[in-house]
Design a protein around this motif. Structure first.
Motif, PDB file in Angstrom:
ATOM      1  N   GLY A 117      -3.260  -2.864 -15.446  1.00  0.00           N
ATOM      2  CA  GLY A 117      -3.280  -1.596 -16.165  1.00  0.00           C
ATOM      3  C   GLY A 117      -3.986  -0.450 -15.488  1.00  0.00           C
ATOM      4  O   GLY A 117      -4.062   0.641 -16.057  1.00  0.00           O
ATOM      5  N   ASP A 118      -4.509  -0.641 -14.284  1.00  0.00           N
ATOM      6  CA  ASP A 118      -5.131   0.470 -13.570  1.00  0.00           C
ATOM      7  C   ASP A 118      -4.065   1.485 -13.172  1.00  0.00           C
ATOM      8  O   ASP A 118      -2.962   1.111 -12.768  1.00  0.00           O
ATOM      9  CB  ASP A 118      -5.822  -0.020 -12.287  1.00  0.00           C
ATOM     10  N   LYS A 119      -4.397   2.758 -13.266  1.00  0.00           N
ATOM     11  CA  LYS A 119      -3.537   3.847 -12.793  1.00  0.00           C
ATOM     12  C   LYS A 119      -4.136   4.353 -11.488  1.00  0.00           C
ATOM     13  O   LYS A 119      -5.335   4.638 -11.426  1.00  0.00           O
ATOM     14  CB  LYS A 119      -3.475   5.003 -13.798  1.00  0.00           C
ATOM     15  N   VAL A 120      -3.299   4.447 -10.458  1.00  0.00           N
ATOM     16  CA  VAL A 120      -3.769   4.832  -9.133  1.00  0.00           C
ATOM     17  C   VAL A 120      -2.890   5.953  -8.599  1.00  0.00           C
ATOM     18  O   VAL A 120      -1.678   5.779  -8.471  1.00  0.00           O
ATOM     19  CB  VAL A 120      -3.725   3.633  -8.157  1.00  0.00           C
ATOM     20  N   VAL A 121      -3.504   7.094  -8.292  1.00  0.00           N
ATOM     21  CA  VAL A 121      -2.787   8.222  -7.723  1.00  0.00           C
ATOM     22  C   VAL A 121      -2.808   8.064  -6.206  1.00  0.00           C
ATOM     23  O   VAL A 121      -3.883   7.921  -5.605  1.00  0.00           O
ATOM     24  CB  VAL A 121      -3.437   9.564  -8.121  1.00  0.00           C
ATOM     25  N   LEU A 122      -1.633   8.079  -5.591  1.00  0.00           N
ATOM     26  CA  LEU A 122      -1.561   8.017  -4.132  1.00  0.00           C
ATOM     27  C   LEU A 122      -2.070   9.340  -3.576  1.00  0.00           C
ATOM     28  O   LEU A 122      -1.485  10.398  -3.807  1.00  0.00           O
ATOM     29  CB  LEU A 122      -0.121   7.763  -3.675  1.00  0.00           C
ATOM     30  N   ASN A 123      -3.208   9.271  -2.878  1.00  0.00           N
ATOM     31  CA  ASN A 123      -3.809  10.454  -2.268  1.00  0.00           C
ATOM     32  C   ASN A 123      -4.652  10.005  -1.082  1.00  0.00           C
ATOM     33  O   ASN A 123      -4.656   8.825  -0.738  1.00  0.00           O
ATOM     34  CB  ASN A 123      -4.629  11.260  -3.295  1.00  0.00           C
ATOM     35  N   GLN A 124      -5.377  10.919  -0.475  1.00  0.00           N
ATOM     36  CA  GLN A 124      -6.135  10.564   0.712  1.00  0.00           C
ATOM     37  C   GLN A 124      -7.339   9.687   0.401  1.00  0.00           C
ATOM     38  O   GLN A 124      -7.831   8.983   1.271  1.00  0.00           O
ATOM     39  CB  GLN A 124      -6.532  11.816   1.481  1.00  0.00           C
ATOM     40  N   GLN A 125      -7.827   9.695  -0.838  1.00  0.00           N
ATOM     41  CA  GLN A 125      -8.917   8.806  -1.231  1.00  0.00           C
ATOM     42  C   GLN A 125      -8.389   7.413  -1.588  1.00  0.00           C
ATOM     43  O   GLN A 125      -9.113   6.430  -1.493  1.00  0.00           O
ATOM     44  CB  GLN A 125      -9.695   9.374  -2.422  1.00  0.00           C
ATOM     45  N   GLN A 126      -7.151   7.336  -2.032  1.00  0.00           N
ATOM     46  CA  GLN A 126      -6.512   6.073  -2.383  1.00  0.00           C
ATOM     47  C   GLN A 126      -5.184   5.994  -1.629  1.00  0.00           C
ATOM     48  O   GLN A 126      -4.112   6.139  -2.202  1.00  0.00           O
ATOM     49  CB  GLN A 126      -6.312   5.983  -3.900  1.00  0.00           C
ATOM     50  N   PRO A 127      -5.288   5.745  -0.313  1.00  0.00           N
ATOM     51  CA  PRO A 127      -4.101   5.816   0.541  1.00  0.00           C
ATOM     52  C   PRO A 127      -3.251   4.552   0.498  1.00  0.00           C
ATOM     53  O   PRO A 127      -3.650   3.517  -0.016  1.00  0.00           O
ATOM     54  CB  PRO A 127      -4.694   6.007   1.934  1.00  0.00           C
ATOM     55  N   LEU A 128      -2.099   4.698   1.093  1.00  0.00           N
ATOM     56  CA  LEU A 128      -1.173   3.587   1.305  1.00  0.00           C
ATOM     57  C   LEU A 128      -1.433   3.054   2.709  1.00  0.00           C
ATOM     58  O   LEU A 128      -1.707   3.823   3.620  1.00  0.00           O
ATOM     59  CB  LEU A 128       0.254   4.137   1.221  1.00  0.00           C
ATOM     60  N   ARG A 143      -9.642   0.761  -5.891  1.00  0.00           N
ATOM     61  CA  ARG A 143     -11.028   1.229  -6.004  1.00  0.00           C
ATOM     62  C   ARG A 143     -11.932   0.331  -5.158  1.00  0.00           C
ATOM     63  O   ARG A 143     -11.664  -0.848  -4.987  1.00  0.00           O
ATOM     64  CB  ARG A 143     -11.509   1.230  -7.459  1.00  0.00           C
ATOM     65  N   ASP A 144     -12.975   0.887  -4.628  1.00  0.00           N
ATOM     66  CA  ASP A 144     -14.039   0.136  -3.953  1.00  0.00           C
ATOM     67  C   ASP A 144     -13.564  -1.076  -3.156  1.00  0.00           C
ATOM     68  O   ASP A 144     -13.957  -2.203  -3.448  1.00  0.00           O
ATOM     69  CB  ASP A 144     -15.086  -0.330  -4.973  1.00  0.00           C
ATOM     70  N   ARG A 145     -12.722  -0.890  -2.176  1.00  0.00           N
ATOM     71  CA  ARG A 145     -12.211  -1.950  -1.301  1.00  0.00           C
ATOM     72  C   ARG A 145     -11.342  -2.981  -2.030  1.00  0.00           C
ATOM     73  O   ARG A 145     -11.124  -4.078  -1.533  1.00  0.00           O
ATOM     74  CB  ARG A 145     -13.340  -2.656  -0.551  1.00  0.00           C
ATOM     75  N   LEU A 146     -10.863  -2.650  -3.203  1.00  0.00           N
ATOM     76  CA  LEU A 146      -9.930  -3.513  -3.927  1.00  0.00           C
ATOM     77  C   LEU A 146      -8.549  -2.879  -3.831  1.00  0.00           C
ATOM     78  O   LEU A 146      -8.373  -1.718  -4.206  1.00  0.00           O
ATOM     79  CB  LEU A 146     -10.342  -3.662  -5.396  1.00  0.00           C
ATOM     80  N   GLU A 147      -7.585  -3.655  -3.332  1.00  0.00           N
ATOM     81  CA  GLU A 147      -6.249  -3.124  -3.115  1.00  0.00           C
ATOM     82  C   GLU A 147      -5.226  -3.793  -4.013  1.00  0.00           C
ATOM     83  O   GLU A 147      -5.447  -4.881  -4.542  1.00  0.00           O
ATOM     84  CB  GLU A 147      -5.816  -3.366  -1.666  1.00  0.00           C
ATOM     85  N   ALA A 148      -4.080  -3.117  -4.123  1.00  0.00           N
ATOM     86  CA  ALA A 148      -2.914  -3.668  -4.814  1.00  0.00           C
ATOM     87  C   ALA A 148      -1.777  -3.772  -3.804  1.00  0.00           C
ATOM     88  O   ALA A 148      -1.531  -2.846  -3.039  1.00  0.00           O
ATOM     89  CB  ALA A 148      -2.489  -2.773  -5.974  1.00  0.00           C
ATOM     90  N   ARG A 149      -1.121  -4.910  -3.827  1.00  0.00           N
ATOM     91  CA  ARG A 149       0.098  -5.090  -3.039  1.00  0.00           C
ATOM     92  C   ARG A 149       1.212  -4.381  -3.801  1.00  0.00           C
ATOM     93  O   ARG A 149       1.324  -4.500  -5.015  1.00  0.00           O
ATOM     94  CB  ARG A 149       0.412  -6.582  -2.942  1.00  0.00           C
ATOM     95  N   ILE A 150       2.039  -3.617  -3.079  1.00  0.00           N
ATOM     96  CA  ILE A 150       3.157  -2.931  -3.725  1.00  0.00           C
ATOM     97  C   ILE A 150       4.260  -3.962  -3.981  1.00  0.00           C
ATOM     98  O   ILE A 150       4.752  -4.597  -3.048  1.00  0.00           O
ATOM     99  CB  ILE A 150       3.710  -1.785  -2.837  1.00  0.00           C
ATOM    100  N   HIS A 151       4.618  -4.160  -5.239  1.00  0.00           N
ATOM    101  CA  HIS A 151       5.661  -5.123  -5.610  1.00  0.00           C
ATOM    102  C   HIS A 151       6.975  -4.725  -4.953  1.00  0.00           C
ATOM    103  O   HIS A 151       7.262  -3.546  -4.751  1.00  0.00           O
ATOM    104  CB  HIS A 151       5.806  -5.154  -7.133  1.00  0.00           C
ATOM    105  N   ARG A 152       7.784  -5.687  -4.635  1.00  0.00           N
ATOM    106  CA  ARG A 152       9.045  -5.444  -3.932  1.00  0.00           C
ATOM    107  C   ARG A 152       9.932  -4.425  -4.655  1.00  0.00           C
ATOM    108  O   ARG A 152      10.504  -3.537  -4.035  1.00  0.00           O
ATOM    109  CB  ARG A 152       9.811  -6.759  -3.760  1.00  0.00           C
ATOM    110  N   ASN A 153      10.058  -4.551  -5.980  1.00  0.00           N
ATOM    111  CA  ASN A 153      10.890  -3.593  -6.725  1.00  0.00           C
ATOM    112  C   ASN A 153      10.353  -2.171  -6.616  1.00  0.00           C
ATOM    113  O   ASN A 153      11.113  -1.218  -6.518  1.00  0.00           O
ATOM    114  CB  ASN A 153      10.976  -3.994  -8.198  1.00  0.00           C
ATOM    115  N   VAL A 154       9.024  -2.036  -6.629  1.00  0.00           N
ATOM    116  CA  VAL A 154       8.400  -0.715  -6.495  1.00  0.00           C
ATOM    117  C   VAL A 154       8.631  -0.195  -5.079  1.00  0.00           C
ATOM    118  O   VAL A 154       8.910   0.984  -4.882  1.00  0.00           O
ATOM    119  CB  VAL A 154       6.899  -0.790  -6.833  1.00  0.00           C
ATOM    120  N   TYR A 155       8.544  -1.086  -4.091  1.00  0.00           N
ATOM    121  CA  TYR A 155       8.802  -0.687  -2.704  1.00  0.00           C
ATOM    122  C   TYR A 155      10.216  -0.117  -2.563  1.00  0.00           C
ATOM    123  O   TYR A 155      10.405   0.933  -1.954  1.00  0.00           O
ATOM    124  CB  TYR A 155       8.598  -1.869  -1.764  1.00  0.00           C
TER     125      TYR A 155
END
Length: 188
Positions: A117-128, A143-155
């Motif tokens: 349920g986290d909302k993450v805005v793609l920006n320079q602080q939260q990059p891809l 956040r704080d060195r915690l990443e999300a893998r982009i799901h295949r459908n989202v990719y």
């Protein structure tokens, strides 16, 4: 932490659970500021697909997974921990702790939603970022060195909105969020 905290049929209030719930109501707790003593490792695992397990069994209560995700920390030693003001326990994370399961455009910015349920805005602080030197799996910093893998459908959804750009003399497939472009990889 005890088995009681994740048992679906015998969830009992404990000081730890009450503390976590109180902190969750106030927003994300400042886990990076806490320095409790290490209490050992527990048999909790976050699998590649984003589901959580305790002692080999899935944690079925979504609210419990969300609660645990708010006290997750990735330390300099490369390990992942659940941290409270008084406890720090190591858990196993197969890849990264979160999965970006959807994306939407809000005011010209790409906003990802994670499996917790986290909302993450793609920006320079939260990059891809891409694994394997720009040719692999895409991840976004949550956040704080915690990443999300982009799901295949989202990719695939990102690819459908991407455009070709020249980056460092290489043609790359890029998406735009706000005023910045982010690479989905090189075109060969």
């Amino acid at each position: 932490m005890t088995e009681q905290l994740v048992s679906e049929d015998k969830l009992t209030p404990t000081s730890l659970t009450e503390t976590l719930q109180s902190l969750q109501q106030k927003g994300l707790p400042p886990v990076h500021d806490w320095n409790p003593g290490f209490c050992g490792e527990i048999d909790m695992r976050i699998c590649v697909d984003g589901h959580w397990e305790y002692m080999g069994s899935p944690i079925g209560r979504e609210s419990m997974v969300r609660l645990f995700s708010t006290v997750l920390r990735h330390d300099d030693d490369g390990h992942f921990y659940l941290v409270t003001p008084v406890e720090k326990v190591r858990i196993t994370v197969d890849d990264v702790p979160f999965v970006a399961v959807s994306v939407e455009t809000v005011d010209e910015h790409l906003v990802f939603t994670t499996n917790v349920g986290d909302k993450v805005v793609l920006n320079q602080q939260q990059p891809l970022r891409l694994s394997d030197a720009g040719r692999g799996v895409p991840y976004i910093l949550v956040r704080d060195r915690l990443e999300a893998r982009i799901h295949r459908n989202v990719y695939y959804e990102l690819v459908s909105m991407a455009e070709l750009q020249m980056v460092h003399d290489q043609e790359q497939l890029c998406i735009k969020s706000g005023e910045h472009y982010y690479s989905l990889g090189m075109v060969e």
